[in-house]
Design an enzyme around this catalytic site. Structure first.
Site, PDB file in Angstrom:
ATOM      1  N   SER A  43      -8.816  -4.886   8.652  1.00  0.00           N
ATOM      2  CA  SER A  43      -9.183  -5.812   9.748  1.00  0.00           C
ATOM      3  C   SER A  43      -8.755  -7.266   9.569  1.00  0.00           C
ATOM      4  CB  SER A  43     -10.700  -5.803  10.032  1.00  0.00           C
ATOM      5  OG  SER A  43     -11.052  -4.670  10.803  1.00  0.00           O
ATOM      6  N   THR A  44      -8.170  -7.626   8.416  1.00  0.00           N
ATOM      7  CA  THR A  44      -7.874  -9.055   8.193  1.00  0.00           C
ATOM      8  C   THR A  44      -6.467  -9.454   8.617  1.00  0.00           C
ATOM      9  OG1 THR A  44      -7.165  -8.738   5.887  1.00  0.00           O
ATOM     10  CG2 THR A  44      -9.515  -9.144   6.288  1.00  0.00           C
ATOM     11  N   GLY A  45      -5.745  -8.534   9.277  1.00  0.00           N
ATOM     12  CA  GLY A  45      -4.426  -8.862   9.813  1.00  0.00           C
ATOM     13  C   GLY A  45      -4.525  -9.048  11.315  1.00  0.00           C
ATOM     14  N   ILE A  81       0.829  -1.213   0.000  1.00  0.00           N
ATOM     15  CA  ILE A  81       0.000   0.000   0.000  1.00  0.00           C
ATOM     16  C   ILE A  81       0.866   1.267   0.000  1.00  0.00           C
ATOM     17  CG2 ILE A  81      -0.268   0.123   2.544  1.00  0.00           C
ATOM     18  CD1 ILE A  81      -3.257   0.692   0.342  1.00  0.00           C
ATOM     19  N   ASP A 133      -0.330   0.000   9.173  1.00  0.00           N
ATOM     20  CA  ASP A 133      -0.113   1.212   9.971  1.00  0.00           C
ATOM     21  C   ASP A 133       1.390   1.479  10.151  1.00  0.00           C
ATOM     22  OD1 ASP A 133      -0.987   3.348  11.436  1.00  0.00           O
ATOM     23  OD2 ASP A 133      -1.616   2.188  13.190  1.00  0.00           O
ATOM     24  N   TYR A 168      -6.301  -7.654  13.425  1.00  0.00           N
ATOM     25  CA  TYR A 168      -7.659  -7.598  13.966  1.00  0.00           C
ATOM     26  C   TYR A 168      -8.466  -8.871  13.726  1.00  0.00           C
ATOM     27  CZ  TYR A 168      -7.442  -2.754  15.632  1.00  0.00           C
ATOM     28  OH  TYR A 168      -7.136  -1.610  16.331  1.00  0.00           O
ATOM     29  N   GLY A 193       1.720  -3.880  10.950  1.00  0.00           N
ATOM     30  CA  GLY A 193       1.073  -4.102   9.661  1.00  0.00           C
ATOM     31  C   GLY A 193       1.086  -2.876   8.761  1.00  0.00           C
TER      32      GLY A 193
HETATM   33  P1  ADP Z   1      -5.785  -4.716  10.903  1.00  0.00           P
HETATM   34  O1  ADP Z   1      -5.224  -4.330  12.248  1.00  0.00           O
HETATM   35  O2  ADP Z   1      -6.905  -3.798  10.451  1.00  0.00           O
HETATM   36  O3  ADP Z   1      -6.131  -6.163  10.826  1.00  0.00           O
HETATM   37  P2  ADP Z   1      -3.220  -5.072   9.545  1.00  0.00           P
HETATM   38  O4  ADP Z   1      -2.340  -3.975   9.052  1.00  0.00           O
HETATM   39  O5  ADP Z   1      -2.732  -5.914  10.670  1.00  0.00           O
HETATM   40  O6  ADP Z   1      -4.630  -4.375   9.859  1.00  0.00           O
HETATM   41  O7  ADP Z   1      -3.560  -6.052   8.342  1.00  0.00           O
HETATM   42  C1  ADP Z   1      -4.475  -5.781   7.321  1.00  0.00           C
HETATM   43  C2  ADP Z   1      -4.045  -6.485   6.047  1.00  0.00           C
HETATM   44  O8  ADP Z   1      -3.020  -5.732   5.416  1.00  0.00           O
HETATM   45  C3  ADP Z   1      -3.465  -7.888   6.255  1.00  0.00           C
HETATM   46  O9  ADP Z   1      -4.014  -8.739   5.266  1.00  0.00           O
HETATM   47  C4  ADP Z   1      -1.965  -7.692   6.038  1.00  0.00           C
HETATM   48  O10 ADP Z   1      -1.364  -8.834   5.480  1.00  0.00           O
HETATM   49  C5  ADP Z   1      -1.944  -6.581   5.026  1.00  0.00           C
HETATM   50  N1  ADP Z   1      -0.716  -5.765   4.971  1.00  0.00           N
HETATM   51  C6  ADP Z   1       0.304  -5.674   5.868  1.00  0.00           C
HETATM   52  N2  ADP Z   1       1.236  -4.802   5.427  1.00  0.00           N
HETATM   53  C7  ADP Z   1       0.803  -4.310   4.231  1.00  0.00           C
HETATM   54  C8  ADP Z   1       1.315  -3.381   3.274  1.00  0.00           C
HETATM   55  N3  ADP Z   1       2.487  -2.751   3.443  1.00  0.00           N
HETATM   56  N4  ADP Z   1       0.586  -3.134   2.149  1.00  0.00           N
HETATM   57  C9  ADP Z   1      -0.620  -3.748   1.969  1.00  0.00           C
HETATM   58  N5  ADP Z   1      -1.149  -4.631   2.826  1.00  0.00           N
HETATM   59  C10 ADP Z   1      -0.446  -4.925   3.934  1.00  0.00           C
END
Ligand code: ADP
Length: 187
Positions: A130-132, A18, A41, A134, A39
């Site tokens: 939310s799929t990481g 992202i 964030d 959370y 993640g």
């Molecule tokens: P949440 O806390 O809302 O679950 P996360 O960041 O932990 O958010 O995860 C949300 C999704 O984003 C997961 O599927 C994770 O694999 C994915 N993710 C983690 N890092 C990145 C990135 N740099 N770019 C895109 N997606 C990512």
């Protein structure tokens, strides 16, 4: 399938990071504190630099002293990212599905797009909210994400040129592709 045309708007799925998206706004899967995390964030703050956190602190002070509620969205600079803006939203923490998780997830997508539209932003990239950390099962989250975005785009004809989902892993990308196919057939 990896694209769906909705009037003048392209809904596109890509596998990637992202923080590398060259769009007007990227959406951050933030937590209520807005003070960073892991993640998506963590990656956004790391690559975007300290200006994003400074803007988040100001929002906490002026607008949300108790934190940003789940399902809501706010906008800041994107600092050093290729994007110009970051829309921070908070997805639901999955606790089994009986606590309004689906509605809150839809609200996070809906309010993020509403904010983008208010600011005249025409290209927006979402992660899989939310799929990481959370824990929202991605096979349930993907159809909600895609349907909500499709509905919001349809409700604002011509507002968006492209809404992109950026899936980090091959498996997540395939899950969204399957869900998009199902959505397109049902339409
Ligand atoms: P949440 O806390 O809302 O679950 P996360 O960041 O932990 O958010 O995860 C949300 C999704 O984003 C997961 O599927 C994770 O694999 C994915 N993710 C983690 N890092 C990145 C990135 N740099 N770019 C895109 N997606 C990512």
């Amino acid at each position: 399938m990896d694209t769906l045309q909705i009037g003048n708007t392209t809904l596109r799925l890509v596998q990637g990071d992202i923080t590398e998206q060259d769009v007007e706004a990227v959406v951050n899967a933030a937590n209520s504190s807005l003070m960073g995390g892991g993640g998506v964030d963590g990656a956004i703050h790391r690559r975007g630099g300290p200006r994003i956190l400074a803007a988040c602190r100001q929002i906490r002070t002026e607008q949300y002293p108790d934190g940003l509620p789940a399902g809501e969205a706010v906008i800041t600079t994107a600092g050093e990212l290729p994007a110009r803006w970051v829309i921070h939203t908070v997805g639901p923490i999955w606790t089994g599905g009986g606590n309004g998780e689906e509605k809150i997830l839809a609200a996070a997508y809906r309010n993020s797009l509403a904010l983008a539209h208010q600011h005249g932003l025409r290209t927006v990239a979402f992660p899989s909210i939310s799929t990481g950390a959370y824990g929202f099962p991605i096979t349930l989250a993907a159809p909600i994400a895609l349907r909500t975005v499709r509905d919001e785009v349809q409700a604002r004809p011509g507002a968006f040129a492209e809404v992109r989902f950026v899936l980090f892993s091959e498996a997540d990308y395939e899950t969204y592709r399957t869900a998009l196919e199902v959505l397109a057939k049902a339409a």
